[in-house]
Motif scaffolding. Structure first.
Motif, PDB file in Angstrom:
ATOM      1  N   ASP A  13      44.437  -2.595  21.438  1.00  0.00           N
ATOM      2  CA  ASP A  13      44.152  -3.774  20.632  1.00  0.00           C
ATOM      3  C   ASP A  13      44.984  -3.668  19.362  1.00  0.00           C
ATOM      4  OD1 ASP A  13      43.236  -5.972  19.373  1.00  0.00           O
ATOM      5  OD2 ASP A  13      41.126  -5.354  19.310  1.00  0.00           O
ATOM      6  N   THR A  14      45.985  -4.499  19.245  1.00  0.00           N
ATOM      7  CA  THR A  14      46.883  -4.402  18.099  1.00  0.00           C
ATOM      8  C   THR A  14      46.235  -4.843  16.813  1.00  0.00           C
ATOM      9  OG1 THR A  14      47.737  -6.595  18.663  1.00  0.00           O
ATOM     10  CG2 THR A  14      48.954  -4.694  19.498  1.00  0.00           C
ATOM     11  N   SER A  15      45.033  -5.388  16.873  1.00  0.00           N
ATOM     12  CA  SER A  15      44.336  -5.723  15.634  1.00  0.00           C
ATOM     13  C   SER A  15      43.685  -4.510  15.006  1.00  0.00           C
ATOM     14  CB  SER A  15      43.275  -6.795  15.904  1.00  0.00           C
ATOM     15  OG  SER A  15      42.280  -6.283  16.796  1.00  0.00           O
ATOM     16  N   LYS A  16      43.699  -3.407  15.676  1.00  0.00           N
ATOM     17  CA  LYS A  16      43.088  -2.193  15.173  1.00  0.00           C
ATOM     18  C   LYS A  16      44.180  -1.155  14.919  1.00  0.00           C
ATOM     19  CE  LYS A  16      38.655  -2.931  17.429  1.00  0.00           C
ATOM     20  NZ  LYS A  16      37.999  -3.288  16.143  1.00  0.00           N
ATOM     21  N   VAL A  17      43.931  -0.373  13.864  1.00  0.00           N
ATOM     22  CA  VAL A  17      44.895   0.633  13.440  1.00  0.00           C
ATOM     23  C   VAL A  17      44.319   2.008  13.729  1.00  0.00           C
ATOM     24  CG1 VAL A  17      46.221   1.558  11.486  1.00  0.00           C
ATOM     25  CG2 VAL A  17      45.774  -0.886  11.651  1.00  0.00           C
ATOM     26  N   VAL A  18      45.154   2.881  14.210  1.00  0.00           N
ATOM     27  CA  VAL A  18      44.734   4.244  14.508  1.00  0.00           C
ATOM     28  C   VAL A  18      44.350   4.946  13.213  1.00  0.00           C
ATOM     29  CG1 VAL A  18      45.446   6.465  15.465  1.00  0.00           C
ATOM     30  CG2 VAL A  18      46.185   4.343  16.547  1.00  0.00           C
ATOM     31  N   GLU A  19      43.239   5.626  13.251  1.00  0.00           N
ATOM     32  CA  GLU A  19      42.744   6.319  12.063  1.00  0.00           C
ATOM     33  C   GLU A  19      43.739   7.400  11.625  1.00  0.00           C
ATOM     34  OE1 GLU A  19      38.845   8.920  10.606  1.00  0.00           O
ATOM     35  OE2 GLU A  19      38.998   8.133  12.653  1.00  0.00           O
TER      36      GLU A  19
ATOM     37  N   SER B 149      65.357  -5.945  32.403  1.00  0.00           N
ATOM     38  CA  SER B 149      66.220  -7.138  32.356  1.00  0.00           C
ATOM     39  C   SER B 149      65.419  -8.422  32.204  1.00  0.00           C
ATOM     40  CB  SER B 149      67.077  -7.191  33.620  1.00  0.00           C
ATOM     41  OG  SER B 149      66.218  -7.257  34.751  1.00  0.00           O
ATOM     42  N   MET B 150      64.128  -8.419  32.557  1.00  0.00           N
ATOM     43  CA  MET B 150      63.324  -9.630  32.488  1.00  0.00           C
ATOM     44  C   MET B 150      62.384  -9.623  31.283  1.00  0.00           C
ATOM     45  SD  MET B 150      64.434 -11.325  34.995  1.00  0.00           S
ATOM     46  CE  MET B 150      63.215 -12.637  35.024  1.00  0.00           C
ATOM     47  N   LEU B 151      62.569  -8.702  30.351  1.00  0.00           N
ATOM     48  CA  LEU B 151      61.673  -8.642  29.201  1.00  0.00           C
ATOM     49  C   LEU B 151      61.871  -9.873  28.335  1.00  0.00           C
ATOM     50  CD1 LEU B 151      59.623  -6.959  27.606  1.00  0.00           C
ATOM     51  CD2 LEU B 151      61.549  -6.067  26.311  1.00  0.00           C
ATOM     52  N   PRO B 152      60.808 -10.646  28.073  1.00  0.00           N
ATOM     53  CA  PRO B 152      60.963 -11.832  27.228  1.00  0.00           C
ATOM     54  C   PRO B 152      61.146 -11.445  25.780  1.00  0.00           C
ATOM     55  CG  PRO B 152      58.670 -11.541  27.802  1.00  0.00           C
ATOM     56  CD  PRO B 152      59.435 -10.502  28.554  1.00  0.00           C
ATOM     57  N   SER B 153      62.143 -11.978  25.152  1.00  0.00           N
ATOM     58  CA  SER B 153      62.433 -11.693  23.750  1.00  0.00           C
ATOM     59  C   SER B 153      61.702 -12.712  22.891  1.00  0.00           C
ATOM     60  CB  SER B 153      63.935 -11.751  23.499  1.00  0.00           C
ATOM     61  OG  SER B 153      64.190 -11.550  22.149  1.00  0.00           O
ATOM     62  N   ARG B 154      60.795 -12.234  22.017  1.00  0.00           N
ATOM     63  CA  ARG B 154      60.001 -13.138  21.183  1.00  0.00           C
ATOM     64  C   ARG B 154      60.742 -13.451  19.882  1.00  0.00           C
ATOM     65  NH1 ARG B 154      54.408 -12.996  22.379  1.00  0.00           N
ATOM     66  NH2 ARG B 154      53.892 -11.578  24.093  1.00  0.00           N
ATOM     67  N   MET B 155      60.390 -14.567  19.310  1.00  0.00           N
ATOM     68  CA  MET B 155      60.786 -14.808  17.923  1.00  0.00           C
ATOM     69  C   MET B 155      59.919 -13.936  17.036  1.00  0.00           C
ATOM     70  SD  MET B 155      63.235 -16.956  18.045  1.00  0.00           S
ATOM     71  CE  MET B 155      63.296 -17.466  16.347  1.00  0.00           C
ATOM     72  N   LEU B 156      60.488 -13.404  16.000  1.00  0.00           N
ATOM     73  CA  LEU B 156      59.781 -12.431  15.175  1.00  0.00           C
ATOM     74  C   LEU B 156      58.609 -13.104  14.473  1.00  0.00           C
ATOM     75  CD1 LEU B 156      59.734  -9.554  14.167  1.00  0.00           C
ATOM     76  CD2 LEU B 156      61.093 -10.308  12.218  1.00  0.00           C
ATOM     77  N   PRO B 157      57.393 -12.692  14.744  1.00  0.00           N
ATOM     78  CA  PRO B 157      56.235 -13.288  14.053  1.00  0.00           C
ATOM     79  C   PRO B 157      56.116 -12.718  12.656  1.00  0.00           C
ATOM     80  CG  PRO B 157      55.496 -11.609  15.573  1.00  0.00           C
ATOM     81  CD  PRO B 157      56.976 -11.742  15.770  1.00  0.00           C
ATOM     82  N   GLN B 158      55.359 -13.444  11.839  1.00  0.00           N
ATOM     83  CA  GLN B 158      55.199 -13.056  10.460  1.00  0.00           C
ATOM     84  C   GLN B 158      53.827 -12.439  10.267  1.00  0.00           C
ATOM     85  OE1 GLN B 158      55.903 -16.565   8.205  1.00  0.00           O
ATOM     86  NE2 GLN B 158      57.891 -16.986   9.136  1.00  0.00           N
ATOM     87  N   ARG B 159      53.526 -11.420  10.992  1.00  0.00           N
ATOM     88  CA  ARG B 159      52.245 -10.748  10.876  1.00  0.00           C
ATOM     89  C   ARG B 159      52.484  -9.239  10.864  1.00  0.00           C
ATOM     90  NH1 ARG B 159      50.845 -14.709   9.129  1.00  0.00           N
ATOM     91  NH2 ARG B 159      49.257 -16.185   9.826  1.00  0.00           N
ATOM     92  N   SER B 160      51.483  -8.502  10.341  1.00  0.00           N
ATOM     93  CA  SER B 160      51.633  -7.063  10.237  1.00  0.00           C
ATOM     94  C   SER B 160      51.712  -6.393  11.589  1.00  0.00           C
ATOM     95  CB  SER B 160      50.451  -6.480   9.446  1.00  0.00           C
ATOM     96  OG  SER B 160      49.231  -6.759  10.127  1.00  0.00           O
ATOM     97  N   TRP B 161      51.140  -7.032  12.628  1.00  0.00           N
ATOM     98  CA  TRP B 161      51.156  -6.398  13.939  1.00  0.00           C
ATOM     99  C   TRP B 161      52.439  -6.675  14.697  1.00  0.00           C
ATOM    100  CZ3 TRP B 161      51.723 -10.900  16.339  1.00  0.00           C
ATOM    101  CH2 TRP B 161      51.028 -12.019  15.864  1.00  0.00           C
ATOM    102  N   ALA B 162      53.451  -7.243  14.045  1.00  0.00           N
ATOM    103  CA  ALA B 162      54.709  -7.533  14.744  1.00  0.00           C
ATOM    104  C   ALA B 162      55.387  -6.250  15.195  1.00  0.00           C
ATOM    105  CB  ALA B 162      55.647  -8.342  13.852  1.00  0.00           C
TER     106      ALA B 162
END
Length: 1486
Positions: A948-954, A1188-1201
């Motif tokens: 869960d990318t909303s959580k940070v490892v302690e 070769s099929m990895l979708p390239s995202r536009m860079l989001p403006q969030r800390s979890w990018a």
């Protein structure tokens, strides 16, 4: 003060003589008074304790009174002496006049005595006028009386011619007299010279005669006698006759020749008799000296008559031992004169008489050239010994054969007792020089036996035959011991046996030898020697087994047995060995004896093959000292005993064999196993059955102490490049060696060859067990190699990346990497029942094997999958990224954090799986690296949970700007084929770890040349095979996401699978922008939503619709696609997930706890199926295609990018992790860091700077709309800290004054401050305390102090070469001073500022290898007093250089008490201009 003695030297100095006037030097007087006072005081101290208190007081008062009066007088004298110079001069004059008066008086007295006494009777003689007239007129004195002339004036001498004529005439007279006279026989060589004749009798005397006229009756006149008899041993070169004796002899001889008719005969007889008497006296004195010093009672003077005889007896002990009559058997020699012919020398007579040829060798007369009684005795004893030894030789010939020989000196008779007999085995018989008895010696023989033979020879000789027989047997046993001395055996003549009574060993003779076999310590060979005929010895050989035991009351064997403290033995079975069978079997060719053939052409009669006694004669090829039969039998026993024990143990273990056989042409023994794989421990193993068909034969051989097992194997499944392993049939060798101590196996050493020492039968069980374990290891390796061989043969790609270096059935060695420089060896360990990997390098590789860091993960992978093909593919695909990771700096350094005394590493490498590496940067940031097939890797921020990318490892913090930094290294040519899409929900919802890590869909297409083969289709359920499940827990739930394959329209499945918005980050983690260069998402003007064409529907959260937890959608069958999205996808419509609680999964992976893959079982992170799925699935998932099929995202403006994986090529990763100089020649170009380290250090410093600003009261944080930019201010300045937008690898500072202070600051000052920050603060090694000293200390100073600091910074950045010294700021405390090292070197306290600078000498040419002078100075500035001085500590002694600086600053304060403005810069400028420090007083840089 004037001295009292004279200054002109008229009065002598005290010490040489007493002055005439009785003066004394004042210094001597003072010294005397002091010594007297000290003496009185010492006496008083000794006497006072014995008196009463009142008496002590009285004595003390009296002593004080006397002393006071004495020193008062001395004081008066000293005062008087200071003004007594005139008195001194008068005293000197008075003394001089007194001396002159005494001289006058003495002269007058002397003249009066001379006139009155001495000259009273003095008169002159009458003058001789005639003599005077003669002398004056004629010049001569003719009136001298003739008697005076005759008495005083000598006559004229004769001339030399008259002398020569007289002597020649005298010589003629002497010759005539000699011719007409009768000369003695020994005086017929006269020498006539100068009127003299000399007669010399050698070694007796020499006389000189002359004649006084030419008349016939004129007698001979004896002129000189010289005695020539000498004592060479005791005379010490001195004459034996006194001069008075010579004079008496001279007179006697002269009287004899005056009235004799034959004067020369009388002369000779008289002197010859005297000389012989003198020779007897010399021999007598030598004999007495021998008796006193060396020989003692061994010789004795039986009779001595001066001038007649000397009788000496010797060998007296022999006569006493034989108890014979003294008179008849005493050995004597007599030195006497010849009564018949007195002219002969001294004669020698021997008693008893010497007969035979020896009588010709003995001396018959004394040789007067060297008188020595010792020589005479030695020569006589030598002849006597020769006669005695010859007599013994005649007696021994009937009982012994062989060649007798008498040689050496002293004489030795060599008696052979064996045929053939070596020289060292012969009996050496000699005669005692002093006693005359026989002495016996035999090499390596008992002392008691030789003593018995010696007693027998000197006695009645009745037991001589038996003693010689015992000696013969003892020598034969010595031959046996000598023959085997170089073998690994131990010999002894006795054993401490406790059961000798009743044992067959008791029946053997006394002459036996026990030989302990070192390799079989429980076995002894017994060699019995016995006589089989006349001078013939034979052997019996026995083999005996013994066991160590304690003493049980039974006596040990023989008189020479070991003491009671030894280890006792119990004899077991006892077997006699047939010598003929042992020496005439296979491979038993001994050294044969060559028979002497008769000469057919010779007419002499010869005995064919027989000697004079009728025995066959044979000629030995080797030395008779060597016993070949014994050595061969020993070797036979040592070779066969281990085989017998091994054969028994093999039968016990159920392994059939063919028995002991002779291998080849008698080369060695071997034990052939019928079926080594049929034992119960190997029968049921599947891997063993695969090996059985290819095993042709298995044989045991023994080479020394090592067992060798040769196995012939056919159909090798894998061909290597090793030249020794070519061919259809290969041989596998096992060598066995076991370390045994005290009968107990201590350890088993297993190497390429398995070795076991031969220490007895108890090790055979371990050897057979080790053989079974080795074969089990071979079979397990054979099984996996067989599977690998099929894949390797069909995969050209795998053959290009992997080279089989060697395959020995015990070890497989593969080479890979650049130029095949890396190697990995695979071996199966039976004790741990696992495959073991060993990494190495070849081809002179400069670096270590890069896979050493993931050795545990690779070993677990191989043991779980049992697939070498999968291991080989991973090695080929990961060597490049792992080599890049190995270039990171992992060395611990001090001072990187706040705790300067703690060691910390910049990077910590934590392997999670063979293809997953986690990099921990300064225990704050984490980077996950995943390796993929082909030339690609993915990097993500490891601080986010993998579920869960909303959580940070302690314990970890997200890395801001990581995505933007990694995108700078993305190769667009590689990622151009990736699907690019954008979502309107990405700004609000964090991407699911399953959706963003859509690597499963990219690996679903198998490669056509995949060495592993196509992926097996799952029948249903989860793709995580037992026993490992995907790591998860309630705190880090998995978020499902969909995978779109270029879809431009919505589908029901996709629409029914919405994404949940990211929860708020409320765990103390402040969100930071993912892209510091992108516009802020809070700015509506800059916010551009994602186009809706890439997604079927917007996020429900964006529309204000509350949606349930993603877990409900994740479980729904409509939310999953085959191979798409979550790694939990399955082709089945029914999905089952095990409970996290049942698995006991811990929290999300973090630094305090290990990652799931580090736990037992090889669990991997589920970010990617090939990376985070269990290793059991890794075998199949790793066969999928590249990214070769990895979708390239536009860079989001969030800390979890940063949690979104970024695809990089191996070349880009190597560039990212390789140390290099900063781009564009940035700060500190001399220090090399990798780009990733520079980026993370900048993030690290920026994060710490933000915390510092929040905690400092003098710094105020300013609001800034730019992402990733820090702005803060002080009272007069504003600061802006930002990253370099082009490289993101350096921090830059921008300083501007506040609006109200614009006029107080110049642009040049602010630029110096900015450049100093770039070059000295935000630079390697990026220390926190450096930033603290600059930001929270220097920036907070008052403006006047800060301006002086900026001037100092200018002098450091732009040094002035006209000065003597250059300056450098020390932002942290350096090594070499008394302050804590590494702490901030700038300290503020009240109105005082403490800072440190380093001065370096410039403008002076230094010798090679000598560094310029440098000084580290702690400077204290007092703002209230406006003084700059050196900070001095009371407990520390300042160095010479620091003292010089301190003195100069004090002078500056003295001459500039109140300068205008701050005094820091002027004082420092004064130092740089005028400071002079001696060279020896400098602090050397640390």
């Amino acid at each position: 003060m004037a001295p009292t003695e004279s200054h002109h030297g008229m009065i002598p100095v005290m010490g040489t003589q007493v002055p005439l006037t009785g003066t004394i030097p004042l210094s001597a007087l003072i010294e005397f008074i002091i010594q007297r006072t000290y003496q009185d005081l010492s006496i008083l101290s000794e006497l006072l304790p014995r008196k009463t208190d009142m008496e002590r007081k009285v004595e003390i008062v009296q002593f004080a009174s006397r002393t006071c009066q004495l020193f008062v007088r001395l004081l008066a004298l000293v005062k008087w002496a200071s003004s007594a110079s005139k008195v001194d001069k008068c005293a000197i004059i008075s003394n001089f006049l007194d001396q002159q008066a005494k001289l006058f008086e003495k002269t007058a007295d002397s003249l009066a005595v001379m006139a009155r006494e001495t000259l009273t009777h003095a008169r002159l003689p009458s003058f001789s006028l005639p003599c005077a007239v003669d002398v004056l007129t004629t010049g001569s004195y003719p009136r001298l009386p003739s008697c005076i002339k005759e008495k005083i004036v000598p006559p004229d001498p004769i001339t030399p011619q008259e002398k020569w004529q007289t002597l020649m005439r005298l010589n003629q007279i002497i010759e005539h007299r000699l011719v007409t006279s009768d000369l003695p026989k020994h005086m017929r060589r006269p020498q006539i010279q100068n009127g003299r004749v000399s007669f010399q009798v050698e070694h007796e005397f020499e006389v000189t005669l002359t004649l006084m006229g030419d008349g016939a009756n004129i007698p001979w006149r004896l002129l000189l006698i010289e005695i020539l008899v000498e004592d060479p041993e005791t005379g010490d070169g001195k004459s034996l006759v006194h001069s008075l004796q010579v004079n008496y002899l001279h007179q006697l001889v002269q009287m004899r020749i005056m009235d004799s008719k034959k004067p020369l005969h009388d002369l000779y007889n008289c002197l010859h008799s005297f000389c012989q008497s003198l020779q007897l006296e010399v021999l007598h004195s030598q004999t007495q000296q021998l008796m006193r010093q060396r020989l003692g009672d061994h010789i004795h003077i039986e009779e001595y008559k001066a001038g007649e005889r000397l009788v000496i007896s010797y060998w007296r002990d022999l006569m006493r031992k034989e108890n014979k009559s003294y008179s008849s058997s005493t050995f004597k020699l007599s030195v006497h004169m010849d009564t018949n012919d007195p002219s002969r020398p001294l004669q020698i007579t021997h008693f008893p008489l010497i007969h035979g040829t020896e009588s010709l060798k003995v001396a018959q007369a004394i040789k007067s050239d060297y008188l020595s009684i010792e020589r005479l005795l030695v020569h006589t004893i030598h002849v006597r010994s020769l006669a005695k030894l010859k007599e013994l030789q005649r007696e021994l010939r009937p009982i012994l054969s062989g060649l007798f020989k008498i040689s050496d000196l002293p004489l030795v008779l060599y008696v052979p007792v064996i045929t053939p007999c070596m020289d060292s085995e012969k009996i050496c018989v000699s005669v005692h020089m002093q006693k005359g008895t026989f002495l016996i010696s035999v090499c390596r023989t008992e002392t008691s036996l030789t003593a018995d033979i010696e007693d027998s020879l000197n006695g009645d000789r009745r037991d001589l035959r038996k003693l010689l027989s015992r000696l013969r047997l003892s020598l034969v046993l010595s031959r046996c011991a000598k023959s085997i001395q170089h073998l690994q055996v131990a010999t002894s003549h006795h054993l401490p046996l406790v059961n000798l009574s009743g044992h067959p060993l008791e029946k053997l003779g006394k002459h036996k030898l026990f030989i302990k076999l070192a390799k079989q310590s429980d076995y002894y060979m017994v060699v019995e020697a016995f006589e089989s005929g006349w001078m013939s010895v034979d052997f019996n050989h026995y083999l005996m087994h013994v066991t160590p035991t304690g003493f049980e009351g039974a006596a040990s064997e023989g008189e020479g047995a070991e003491d009671s403290l030894c280890v006792y033995l119990r004899a077991g079975y006892f077997m006699q060995l047939d010598t003929y069978l042992c020496t005439h079997g296979p491979c038993s060719q001994l050294q044969e004896l060559e028979e002497e053939e008769p000469d057919p052409l010779s007419r002499k009669r010869k005995m064919f093959m027989k000697d004079q006694y009728g025995r066959h004669t044979k000629k030995q090829k080797c030395s008779p000292y060597f016993v070949p039969e014994l050595c061969h039998i020993l070797a036979l026993c040592e070779d066969r005993i281990p085989f017998v024990a091994l054969a028994d143990e093999l039968l016990k273990q159920g392994i059939p064999h063919q028995g002991l056989q002779v291998d080849g042409d008698g080369a060695a023994l071997c034990l052939t196993l019928v079926d080594v794989l049929s034992c119960p421990s190997l029968k049921d193993n599947e891997a063993v059955q695969l090996m059985r068909a290819d095993l042709l034969s298995c044989k045991f051989r023994k080479a020394g102490r090592v067992w060798k097992v040769e196995s012939v194997v056919a159909n090798c499944p894998l061909q290597s490049t090793n030249s020794k392993e070519q061919g259809v049939i290969q041989r596998v060798y096992f060598e066995c060696y076991c370390v045994v101590f005290a009968g107990v196996i201590q350890r088993v050493i297993q190497r390429v060859y398995f070795e076991y020492e031969l220490q007895g039968s108890e090790t055979m069980e371990k050897i057979v067990e080790s053989l079974q374990e080795d074969w089990l290891a071979v079979c397990h390796l054979y099984q996996v190699v067989s599977d690998f061989a099929h894949i390797y043969a069909e995969s050209p790609a795998l053959q290009a990346g992997i080279e089989v270096k060697a395959f020995t059935y015990k070890r497989l060695t593969l080479a890979y990497g650049p130029n095949k420089c890396y190697t990995v060896s695979i071996q199966y360990r039976p004790n741990s029942k696992r495959f073991q990997l060993a990494y190495g390098t070849c081809c002179k590789s400069s670096v270590a094997n890069c896979h050493s860091m993931v050795s545990v993960q690779l070993e677990n992978l191989l043991n779980d999958s049992r697939s070498i093909a999968l291991l080989a593919q991973i090695l080929v695909d990961t060597w490049s990224p792992l080599s890049s990771v190995g270039k990171l700096n992992t060395s611990p350094l001090m001072g990187l954090g706040k705790m300067v005394s703690a060691l910390a590493a910049s990077f910590i490498i934590v392997p999670q799986s063979p293809v997953h590496i986690r990099l921990i940067f300064r225990n704050l940031y984490c980077i996950d690296i995943h390796c993929h097939r082909g030339n690609e890797v993915t990097l993500r921020d490891g601080a986010y949970s993998m579920f869960d990318t909303s959580k940070v490892v302690e314990g970890l913090n997200p890395t801001p700007g990581l995505k933007a930094f990694l995108n700078m290294y993305v190769d667009e040519t590689v990622s151009s084929g990736h699907i690019r899409h954008q979502s309107t929900t990405e700004d609000d919802n964090p991407p699911s770890p399953i959706g963003i890590d859509t690597l499963d869909s990219l690996l679903t297409q198998p490669l056509s040349n995949s060495p592993v083969g196509p992926r097996k289709q799952d029948s249903g359920g989860l793709r995580f095979q037992s026993p490992i499940t995907p790591p998860s827990n309630p705190h880090t739930p998995a978020s499902p996401s969909t995978q779109r394959h270029g879809q431009t329209h919505s589908s029901p499945a996709a629409a029914s699978f919405p994404m949940a918005s990211p929860p708020s980050m409320t765990h103390g983690v402040a969100p930071s922008p993912s892209n510091i260069m992108a516009p802020s998402p809070n700015n509506p003007a800059l916010h551009v939503p994602s186009p809706s064409a890439f997604v079927p529907a917007p996020s429900p959260q964006s529309l204000g619709i509350h949606m349930p937890s993603p877990a409900t959608q994740f479980i729904s069958p409509q939310g999953m696609l085959e191979g798409v999205g979550s790694p939990f996808a399955s082709g089945s419509t029914q999905l089952a997930m095990p409970s996290p609680g049942a698995r006991n999964w811990p929290a999300s992976p973090s630094m305090p706890g290990p990652s799931p893959v580090s736990r037992p079982g090889g669990m991997l992170s589920p970010v990617h199926t090939a990376l985070h799925s269990p290793q059991t699935q890794l075998k199949d998932d790793y066969q999928k295609g590249s990214l070769s099929m990895l979708p390239s995202r536009m860079l989001p403006q969030r800390s979890w990018a940063g949690s979104i994986p970024t695809v990089l090529t191996h070349e880009a990763l190597n560039k990212l992790l390789s140390p290099s100089f900063p781009p564009g020649g940035g700060p500190m170009p001399g220090i090399r860091c990798c780009p990733l380290e520079r980026f993370l250090c900048c993030m690290y410093q920026r994060k710490f700077l933000q915390r510092t600003i929040q905690t400092e009261d003098s710094l105020q944080m300013m609001q800034c709309s730019e992402p990733g930019v820090l702005m803060f201010k002080t009272d007069q300045l504003q600061f802006r800290v930002s990253l370099n937008p082009n490289t993101l690898q350096s921090l830059h500072l921008t300083v501007t004054p506040t609006p109200e202070c614009q006029h107080q600051w110049e642009l040049d000052e602010l630029q110096i401050l900015e450049r100093f920050f770039d070059l000295k603060v935000a630079c390697p090694p990026y220390k926190i305390n450096t930033l603290v000293a600059f930001s929270s200390r220097i920036m907070c100073l008052p403006p006047n102090i800060l301006k002086d600091f900026i001037k100092i910074m200018r002098m450091e950045l732009l040094p002035d070469r006209s000065l003597k010294w250059s300056v450098q700021w020390c932002l942290t405390v350096p090594i070499g001073i008394s302050y804590p090292v590494g702490v901030p070197a700038v300290t503020l306290s009240n109105n005082k500022v403490l800072f440190m600078i380093q001065l370096t000498r410039i403008g002076v040419a230094m010798p090679p290898g000598v560094e310029p002078q440098n000084i580290v100075i702690p400077i204290l500035y007092d703002h209230s007093m406006n003084t700059t001085q050196v900070m001095e500590q009371r407990s520390q002694e300042l160095s010479q250089s620091t003292v010089a600086v301190s003195n100069m600053l004090k002078r500056f304060i003295e001459f500039n008490p109140n300068p205008n403005g701050c005094s820091i810069y002027p004082a420092l400028r004064e130092l740089l201009t005028n400071l002079v420090v001696p060279m020896q007083g400098m602090n050397q840089p640390q």
